[in-house]
Design an enzyme around this catalytic site. Structure first.
Site, PDB file in Angstrom:
ATOM      1  N   GLN A 294       0.824  -1.205   0.000  1.00  0.00           N
ATOM      2  CA  GLN A 294       0.000   0.000   0.000  1.00  0.00           C
ATOM      3  C   GLN A 294       0.861   1.258   0.000  1.00  0.00           C
ATOM      4  O   GLN A 294       1.930   1.281   0.606  1.00  0.00           O
ATOM      5  CB  GLN A 294      -0.924   0.005   1.215  1.00  0.00           C
ATOM      6  CG  GLN A 294      -2.201  -0.761   0.967  1.00  0.00           C
ATOM      7  CD  GLN A 294      -3.137  -0.744   2.155  1.00  0.00           C
ATOM      8  OE1 GLN A 294      -3.250  -1.724   2.858  1.00  0.00           O
ATOM      9  NE2 GLN A 294      -3.820   0.365   2.365  1.00  0.00           N
TER      10      GLN A 294
ATOM     11  N   GLN B  41       1.923 -11.473   9.954  1.00  0.00           N
ATOM     12  CA  GLN B  41       2.344 -10.238   9.272  1.00  0.00           C
ATOM     13  C   GLN B  41       1.371  -9.084   9.526  1.00  0.00           C
ATOM     14  O   GLN B  41       1.768  -7.921   9.522  1.00  0.00           O
ATOM     15  CB  GLN B  41       2.457 -10.523   7.766  1.00  0.00           C
ATOM     16  CG  GLN B  41       3.120  -9.432   6.959  1.00  0.00           C
ATOM     17  CD  GLN B  41       2.305  -9.099   5.717  1.00  0.00           C
ATOM     18  OE1 GLN B  41       1.215  -8.545   5.813  1.00  0.00           O
ATOM     19  NE2 GLN B  41       2.839  -9.462   4.570  1.00  0.00           N
TER      20      GLN B  41
ATOM     21  N   HIS C  18       0.296  -3.553  10.897  1.00  0.00           N
ATOM     22  CA  HIS C  18       1.443  -4.283  11.444  1.00  0.00           C
ATOM     23  C   HIS C  18       1.712  -4.025  12.926  1.00  0.00           C
ATOM     24  O   HIS C  18       2.813  -4.306  13.402  1.00  0.00           O
ATOM     25  CB  HIS C  18       2.715  -4.017  10.622  1.00  0.00           C
ATOM     26  CG  HIS C  18       2.545  -4.301   9.169  1.00  0.00           C
ATOM     27  ND1 HIS C  18       2.307  -5.564   8.678  1.00  0.00           N
ATOM     28  CD2 HIS C  18       2.521  -3.466   8.091  1.00  0.00           C
ATOM     29  CE1 HIS C  18       2.162  -5.500   7.366  1.00  0.00           C
ATOM     30  NE2 HIS C  18       2.287  -4.242   6.986  1.00  0.00           N
TER      31      HIS C  18
ATOM     32  N   ARG D 191      -9.058  -8.995   3.798  1.00  0.00           N
ATOM     33  CA  ARG D 191      -7.989  -8.501   4.683  1.00  0.00           C
ATOM     34  C   ARG D 191      -8.177  -7.001   4.943  1.00  0.00           C
ATOM     35  O   ARG D 191      -8.106  -6.529   6.083  1.00  0.00           O
ATOM     36  CB  ARG D 191      -6.636  -8.774   4.024  1.00  0.00           C
ATOM     37  CG  ARG D 191      -5.399  -8.345   4.813  1.00  0.00           C
ATOM     38  CD  ARG D 191      -4.157  -8.767   4.022  1.00  0.00           C
ATOM     39  NE  ARG D 191      -2.894  -8.475   4.710  1.00  0.00           N
ATOM     40  CZ  ARG D 191      -2.143  -7.387   4.522  1.00  0.00           C
ATOM     41  NH1 ARG D 191      -2.560  -6.447   3.667  1.00  0.00           N
ATOM     42  NH2 ARG D 191      -0.999  -7.226   5.161  1.00  0.00           N
TER      43      ARG D 191
ATOM     44  N   SER E  85       4.676  -6.154   2.674  1.00  0.00           N
ATOM     45  CA  SER E  85       3.350  -6.137   3.284  1.00  0.00           C
ATOM     46  C   SER E  85       2.332  -6.789   2.346  1.00  0.00           C
ATOM     47  O   SER E  85       2.450  -7.959   2.005  1.00  0.00           O
ATOM     48  CB  SER E  85       2.970  -4.702   3.656  1.00  0.00           C
ATOM     49  OG  SER E  85       1.762  -4.661   4.370  1.00  0.00           O
ATOM     50  N   LEU E  86       1.342  -6.034   1.876  1.00  0.00           N
ATOM     51  CA  LEU E  86       0.365  -6.570   0.914  1.00  0.00           C
ATOM     52  C   LEU E  86       1.061  -7.261  -0.256  1.00  0.00           C
ATOM     53  O   LEU E  86       0.560  -8.254  -0.803  1.00  0.00           O
ATOM     54  CB  LEU E  86      -0.509  -5.425   0.386  1.00  0.00           C
ATOM     55  CG  LEU E  86      -1.242  -5.760  -0.910  1.00  0.00           C
ATOM     56  CD1 LEU E  86      -2.441  -6.610  -0.613  1.00  0.00           C
ATOM     57  CD2 LEU E  86      -1.588  -4.532  -1.700  1.00  0.00           C
TER      58      LEU E  86
END
Length: 312
Positions: free
Chosen positions: A12, A251, A202, A118, A93-94
């Site tokens: 993101q 994560q 996170h 998510r 991340s994503l």
């Protein structure tokens, strides 16, 4: 396969209105990939990406599918035009979900619905305005970690993205993040900037989202990755599928160890990195993470041509 090549997939913050427009106009495969995802999601994702509204695109449950599909469209284009397969992949991340689609662990249709879920769960975990994130530039990791502990005061704030040496992102309750930002400035941070995000990713505030997300993750028939995936939580390749899924869930509320991920890739000889997604966020980070690493991009027709020429 090239032993010196790794593909890295952004998370993101890489989205922008009109992303991949030029490539989409030239390459039917880009539009086809978005059409496939739109059928799974039940709305026209390409239209949203190209026309907005921007506030809608920046909503976590819309941003995550948009970046993932853009990344997979570029991956498919790379392979369709005879691009060499990498020895490793990683995602920020994503981006870890984009990486897992690329290596055959789950399908595009499964992935877009999974990351939409998510995003919804992340948004639901913390009411709008109650969480925050900030980028801290110019302080050592341990200093930022200590400041977060000091600023918490029975609330949540922690270092959540170790993006590059001297760039750490913190996240948590808004008041606690604000306190930490002021303490970081007092400690000599070059910059301490609030980030325009709707969710404090996170950090411990996301643990309830992870617990609820487990159902969606476990409902998928995962396949073993065809290419090793270096994961955010461990900065290592998972030994098996159960560990991979476990680390994906963790994560959500544990830090992204991006510096160590890039260093792991470099240590394995993968020093040519291709940022497979919109924007150039990772290119800016990677060069500071490990010696001798070069990052190429695929986000425009010119970038694709330059990367092909460089890696031919």
């Amino acid at each position: 396969m090239s032993a010196s090549l790794a593909f890295v997939f952004p998370g993101q913050g890489s989205q922008s209105l009109g992303m991949l427009a030029e490539l989409g106009a030239q390459q039917p495969l880009i539009i086809e990939t978005f059409r496939e995802a739109s059928e799974a999601l039940g709305y026209d994702l390409w239209k949203l990406v190209q026309e907005g509204p921007e506030e809608q695109l920046n909503r976590t449950d819309k941003t995550q599918p948009a970046i993932l599909v853009a990344s997979i469209a570029l991956w498919r284009l790379w392979l369709a035009e005879g691009g060499v397969r990498p020895a490793y992949v990683a995602g920020h991340s994503l981006g870890e979900y984009s990486a897992l689609v690329a290596v055959g662990s789950l399908t595009l249709a499964e992935a877009v619905k999974l990351v939409e879920r998510r995003g919804q769960l992340m948004q639901e975990a913390v009411p709008a305005g109650h969480g925050a994130m900030a980028a801290i530039l110019g302080l050592e990791n341990n200093v930022v970690v200590d400041i977060c502990a000091q600023a918490a005061e029975d609330e949540v704030v922690s270092a959540v993205n170790f993006n590059s040496p001297g760039q750490v992102v913190i996240a948590g309750s808004k008041a606690a993040v604000d306190r930490a930002v002021e303490l970081c400035k007092a400690a000599g941070a070059k910059r301490a900037l609030p980030l325009a995000v709707s969710v404090p990713s996170h950090c411990e505030l996301m643990r309830p989202a992870a617990e609820r997300f487990a159902e969606a993750v476990n409902a998928i028939d995962w396949k073993a990755p065809e290419i090793p995936v270096v994961q955010n939580v461990s900065a290592a390749v998972a030994a098996d599928l159960e560990t991979l899924k476990h680390d994906l869930l963790e994560q959500l509320y544990k830090p992204v160890r991006w510096v160590e991920c890039v260093q792991r890739l470099a240590a394995q000889g993968a020093v040519n990195l291709v940022e497979c997604g919109p924007g150039k966020v990772l290119a800016g980070l990677n060069k500071r993470c490990a010696e001798g690493v070069t990052t190429y991009n695929l986000n425009t027709p010119d970038a694709v041509a330059a990367t092909r020429a460089a890696l031919a």
